[in-house]
Scaffold this motif. Structure first.
Motif, PDB file in Angstrom:
ATOM      1  N   LEU A  64       0.442  -0.921  -0.122  1.00 60.28           N
ATOM      2  CA  LEU A  64       0.113   0.025   0.008  1.00 60.28           C
ATOM      3  C   LEU A  64       1.311   0.950   0.221  1.00 60.28           C
ATOM      4  N   ARG A  65       0.835   2.161  -1.028  1.00 57.89           N
ATOM      5  CA  ARG A  65       1.450   3.245  -0.452  1.00 57.89           C
ATOM      6  C   ARG A  65       0.148   4.371  -1.606  1.00 57.89           C
ATOM      7  N   LYS A  66       1.158   5.512  -0.363  1.00 59.04           N
ATOM      8  CA  LYS A  66      -0.619   6.788  -1.072  1.00 59.04           C
ATOM      9  C   LYS A  66      -0.057   8.255  -0.913  1.00 59.04           C
ATOM     10  N   SER A  67       0.132   8.867  -2.113  1.00 59.30           N
ATOM     11  CA  SER A  67       0.710  10.297  -2.253  1.00 59.30           C
ATOM     12  C   SER A  67      -0.258  11.487  -1.750  1.00 59.30           C
ATOM     13  N   PHE A  68       0.275  12.134  -1.413  1.00 62.18           N
ATOM     14  CA  PHE A  68      -0.852  13.545  -1.630  1.00 62.18           C
ATOM     15  C   PHE A  68       0.354  14.115  -2.269  1.00 62.18           C
ATOM     16  N   GLY A  69      -0.328  14.568  -3.817  1.00 62.04           N
ATOM     17  CA  GLY A  69       1.061  15.416  -4.831  1.00 62.04           C
ATOM     18  C   GLY A  69       2.192  14.414  -4.929  1.00 62.04           C
ATOM     19  N   GLN A  70       3.327  15.643  -4.463  1.00 66.98           N
ATOM     20  CA  GLN A  70       4.982  15.053  -4.448  1.00 66.98           C
ATOM     21  C   GLN A  70       4.616  14.421  -3.457  1.00 66.98           C
ATOM     22  N   VAL A  71       4.082  13.977  -2.466  1.00 69.52           N
ATOM     23  CA  VAL A  71       4.354  13.858  -1.047  1.00 69.52           C
ATOM     24  C   VAL A  71       3.708  12.697  -0.840  1.00 69.52           C
ATOM     25  N   GLU A  72       4.947  11.530  -0.582  1.00 74.82           N
ATOM     26  CA  GLU A  72       4.238  10.261   0.010  1.00 74.82           C
ATOM     27  C   GLU A  72       4.479  10.281   0.690  1.00 74.82           C
ATOM     28  N   VAL A  73       3.004   9.944   1.549  1.00 72.73           N
ATOM     29  CA  VAL A  73       2.941   9.637   3.079  1.00 72.73           C
ATOM     30  C   VAL A  73       2.950   8.062   3.770  1.00 72.73           C
ATOM     31  N   LEU A  74       2.835   7.109   2.988  1.00 71.45           N
ATOM     32  CA  LEU A  74       2.490   5.798   2.982  1.00 71.45           C
ATOM     33  C   LEU A  74       3.301   5.082   1.737  1.00 71.45           C
ATOM     34  N   LYS A  75       4.742   4.220   2.229  1.00 74.74           N
ATOM     35  CA  LYS A  75       5.672   3.814   1.329  1.00 74.74           C
ATOM     36  C   LYS A  75       5.972   2.487   1.244  1.00 74.74           C
ATOM     37  N   GLY A  76       4.800   1.881   1.573  1.00 72.01           N
ATOM     38  CA  GLY A  76       4.981   0.425   1.190  1.00 72.01           C
ATOM     39  C   GLY A  76       4.568  -0.463   2.327  1.00 72.01           C
ATOM     40  N   ILE A  77       3.452  -0.961   2.457  1.00 71.99           N
ATOM     41  CA  ILE A  77       2.821  -1.040   3.656  1.00 71.99           C
ATOM     42  C   ILE A  77       1.992  -2.731   3.702  1.00 71.99           C
ATOM     43  N   ASP A  78       2.760  -3.742   4.188  1.00 74.65           N
ATOM     44  CA  ASP A  78       2.023  -5.325   4.274  1.00 74.65           C
ATOM     45  C   ASP A  78       1.501  -5.401   5.740  1.00 74.65           C
ATOM     46  N   LEU A  79       0.255  -5.555   5.746  1.00 74.44           N
ATOM     47  CA  LEU A  79      -0.172  -6.022   6.852  1.00 74.44           C
ATOM     48  C   LEU A  79      -1.415  -7.207   6.616  1.00 74.44           C
ATOM     49  N   THR A  80      -1.473  -8.212   7.591  1.00 70.49           N
ATOM     50  CA  THR A  80      -2.345  -8.664   7.906  1.00 70.49           C
ATOM     51  C   THR A  80      -3.143  -8.721   9.187  1.00 70.49           C
ATOM     52  N   VAL A  81      -4.869  -8.360   8.928  1.00 71.19           N
ATOM     53  CA  VAL A  81      -4.988  -8.115  10.704  1.00 71.19           C
ATOM     54  C   VAL A  81      -5.778  -9.214  11.131  1.00 71.19           C
ATOM     55  N   HIS A  82      -6.236 -10.134  11.737  1.00 78.86           N
ATOM     56  CA  HIS A  82      -6.567 -11.479  11.623  1.00 78.86           C
ATOM     57  C   HIS A  82      -7.872 -11.770  12.433  1.00 78.86           C
ATOM     58  N   ARG A  83      -8.787 -12.184  12.496  1.00 77.94           N
ATOM     59  CA  ARG A  83      -9.972 -12.600  12.695  1.00 77.94           C
ATOM     60  C   ARG A  83      -9.928 -12.201  14.699  1.00 77.94           C
ATOM     61  N   GLY A  84     -10.375 -11.784  15.031  1.00 78.34           N
ATOM     62  CA  GLY A  84     -10.476 -11.417  16.504  1.00 78.34           C
ATOM     63  C   GLY A  84      -9.903 -11.025  17.084  1.00 78.34           C
ATOM     64  N   GLU A  85      -8.428 -10.062  16.650  1.00 82.13           N
ATOM     65  CA  GLU A  85      -7.524  -9.250  16.932  1.00 82.13           C
ATOM     66  C   GLU A  85      -7.198  -7.954  16.733  1.00 82.13           C
ATOM     67  N   VAL A  86      -6.520  -7.686  18.145  1.00 79.01           N
ATOM     68  CA  VAL A  86      -7.047  -6.419  18.363  1.00 79.01           C
ATOM     69  C   VAL A  86      -5.464  -6.341  17.777  1.00 79.01           C
ATOM     70  N   VAL A  87      -5.309  -4.881  17.069  1.00 77.98           N
ATOM     71  CA  VAL A  87      -3.660  -4.399  16.533  1.00 77.98           C
ATOM     72  C   VAL A  87      -4.282  -2.991  16.396  1.00 77.98           C
ATOM     73  N   CYS A  88      -3.091  -1.955  18.171  1.00 77.36           N
ATOM     74  CA  CYS A  88      -2.744  -1.169  17.862  1.00 77.36           C
ATOM     75  C   CYS A  88      -1.290  -0.562  17.288  1.00 77.36           C
ATOM     76  N   VAL A  89      -2.296   0.846  16.163  1.00 79.15           N
ATOM     77  CA  VAL A  89      -0.894   1.043  15.638  1.00 79.15           C
ATOM     78  C   VAL A  89      -1.096   2.539  16.709  1.00 79.15           C
ATOM     79  N   ILE A  90       0.794   2.669  17.038  1.00 73.88           N
ATOM     80  CA  ILE A  90       1.190   3.823  17.186  1.00 73.88           C
ATOM     81  C   ILE A  90       2.475   4.626  16.259  1.00 73.88           C
ATOM     82  N   GLY A  91       2.932   5.966  16.572  1.00 76.96           N
ATOM     83  CA  GLY A  91       3.198   6.317  15.680  1.00 76.96           C
ATOM     84  C   GLY A  91       3.494   8.087  15.731  1.00 76.96           C
ATOM     85  N   PRO A  92       4.262   8.460  15.370  1.00 80.02           N
ATOM     86  CA  PRO A  92       4.347  10.458  15.715  1.00 80.02           C
ATOM     87  C   PRO A  92       3.795  10.801  14.320  1.00 80.02           C
TER      88      PRO A  92
END
Ligand SMILES: Nc1ncnc2c1ncn2[C@@H]1O[C@H](COP(=O)(O)OP(=O)(O)OP(=O)(O)O)[C@@H](O)[C@H]1O
Ligand SMILES: [Mg+2]
Length: 341
Positions: free
Chosen positions: A78-106
Motif C-alpha cells: 500500500l502506497r499513498k501520495s498527496f501530490g508529490q509527498v508520499e505518506v504511505l511507502k509500502g505497507i504490508d499487513l494482515t489483521v486476523h479475525r478477533g485480533e486487536v491491532v494498535c497502531v502507534i507512531g508520531p
C-alpha cells in the motif's frame, strides 16, 4: 466526503476519485487477480503473520488474497501520495479475525491515512486491500457494500447533530441495510445499552458529553453489525476524565472477540488490550509485535524515541535536541502532537 451514512460526515472531506489503474507497482506479485485496480507487491515491511510458503519471498503469501477466512484485513504494497509527498511507502499487513491491532507512531507518520485507505476514504496510489478476502481496491468493487463490513470511529465523533442518539444509530440501518424501523430501533437500543447510554437515547449530541458522544458513535457503528472496527484516536478529543468510559467500551468489545484496528496514543490501553502493536514512522511499519515487546522492549531507535516522548513528555530538557525536532511540521489537519493525550 462520502455519501455513506455509516461513516459520514467525514472530518477530512477528501473526495474519493475513481480508480486509478496501474499506478506505481511496488514489485512483482505472486498471484494477481485480473481486474485489480492497483499493482500489488511486497513493501519493505513484510508482515510476519502472512505465512509465506517454502521458497516464497518472506512475508508474501503464496496467494493474494490468502482466501483464509481468518484474514480479515489484508494489505499488500500500500502506497499513498498527496501530490508529490508520499505518506504511505509500502505497507504490508494482515489483521486476523478477533485480533486487536494498535497502531502507534508520531504525528504525520500516516496512521490515519492507513486506516482511511482501508475503507477507501482515501484512494490508494498503489497496492491492494482485501476485507474478508474481497478486494475493496478492485476497480469493480462495490465499495459501499464492503464498507458495511467495517465500523469506523473517528476522533471527532461525527454524529449527525440534528438527530438524537437513537436516530444516529438507526439511520444507516434503515437507509443502507434497509432494516424495518422497529428492528433498527431495537438493535440501536441494545447497542446504546451496551455502551452504557440506554437512558440517553433521546438526547441530541449537543446534550451529551464528548465521552458520551463517542460512545454513541461506537454504538452507531456496532448497530451495523460490522465484522471489524476501525478506530482513529477515539479518545484524543476527550477530557481526561471521559477517556476511561470509552476505553472501557473498547476493552469490552475486544474481550468479546471483535477484530479491531486502533490508532491510539493510549499506551496503557495498547499494552493491556492489543494482541499486536505496530509502530509506524514516515509512512512505514518500523516495528511490530506483542505489546510487551514493542512498548516494553522496542528494538528501533525511532520507536524508543517516540515512546520516551509519549510516555514521559517531560524528558525533553531545554537546550537538548529532541528526536522529533527534525520532523516536518504537522499539517493544518494535524495540529496535535502525541503528548496531547
Ligand atoms: N487530505 C490530505 N491532503 C494532503 N496531505 C494530507 C492529507 N491527509 C493527510 N495528509 C498528510 O499526510 C501525512 C500523514 O497524515 P496522517 O493524518 O495519516 O498522519 P497521522 O499519523 O494520522 O498523524 P496524527 O497523529 O497527527 O493524526 C501528513 O503529513 C499529513 O499532513
Ligand atoms: Mg491521525
Amino acid at each position: 466526503m462520502t455519501d455513506n451514512p455509516v461513516v459520514a460526515p467525514d472530518p477530512h472531506p477528501t473526495v474519493v476519485p475513481g480508480p486509478t489503474p496501474g499506478l506505481d507497482g511496488a514489485g512483482s506479485s505472486p498471484t494477481v487477480d485480473s481486474g485489480s485496480s492497483f499493482a500489488a507487491g511486497p513493501g519493505p515491511t513484510a508482515d510476519p503473520g502472512s505465512g509465506a510458503g517454502p521458497g516464497a519471498t518472506p512475508g508474501v503469501p503464496a496467494r493474494i488474497p490468502t482466501g483464509d477466512r481468518n484474514d480479515e484485513i489484508q494489505i499488500y504494497g500500500l502506497r499513498k501520495s498527496f501530490g508529490q509527498v508520499e505518506v504511505l511507502k509500502g505497507i504490508d499487513l494482515t489483521v486476523h479475525r478477533g485480533e486487536v491491532v494498535c497502531v502507534i507512531g508520531p504525528s504525520g507518520s500516516g496512521k490515519s491515512t492507513l486506516l482511511r485507505c482501508v475503507n477507501v476514504l482515501e484512494q490508494p496510489t498503489a497496492g491492494r486491500i482485501f476485507i474478508l478476502n474481497q478486494e475493496i481496491t478492485h476497480r469493480d468493487a462495490d465499495v459501499d457494500a464492503i464498507r458495511t463490513l467495517m465500523g469506523m470511529v473517528f476522533q471527532q465523533f461525527n454524529l449527525f447533530p440534528h438527530l438524537t442518539a437513537l436516530q444516529n444509530c438507526t439511520v444507516a440501518q434503515t437507509n443502507v441495510l434497509k432494516k424495518p424501523a422497529a428492528e433498527a430501533k431495537e438493535i440501536a437500543l441494545s447497542n446504546l445499552a451496551k455502551v452504557g447510554l440506554a437512558d440517553r437515547a433521546d438526547a441530541y449530541p449537543a446534550q451529551l458529553s464528548g465521552g458520551q458522544q463517542q460512545r454513541v458513535a461506537i454504538a452507531r457503528a456496532l448497530a451495523m453489525d460490522p465484522e471489524l472496527m476501525l478506530f482513529d484516536e477515539p479518545t484524543s478529543a476527550l477530557d481526561p476524565e471521559l477517556v476511561g468510559d470509552v476505553l472501557g467500551v473498547m476493552r469490552q468489545l475486544a474481550q468479546e472477540g471483535m477484530t479491531m484496528m486502533v490508532v491510539t496514543h493510549e499506551m496503557a490501553f495498547a499494552r493491556e488490550v492489543a494482541d499486536r502493536v505496530i509502530f509506524m514512522d514516515d509512512g512505514q511499519i518500523v516495528e511490530q509485535g506483542a505489546p510487551d515487546e514493542v512498548i516494553g522492549h522496542p528494538t528501533h531507535d525511532r520507536t524508543r524515541a517516540f515512546l520516551r516522548r509519549v510516555l514521559d513528555p517531560t524528558h525533553i530538557v531545554a537546550g537538548q535536541a529532541d528526536p522529533f525536532d527534525a520532523a516536518p511540521p504537522p499539517s493544518p489537519h494535524h495540529p496535535r502532537f502525541p503528548s496531547a493525550d
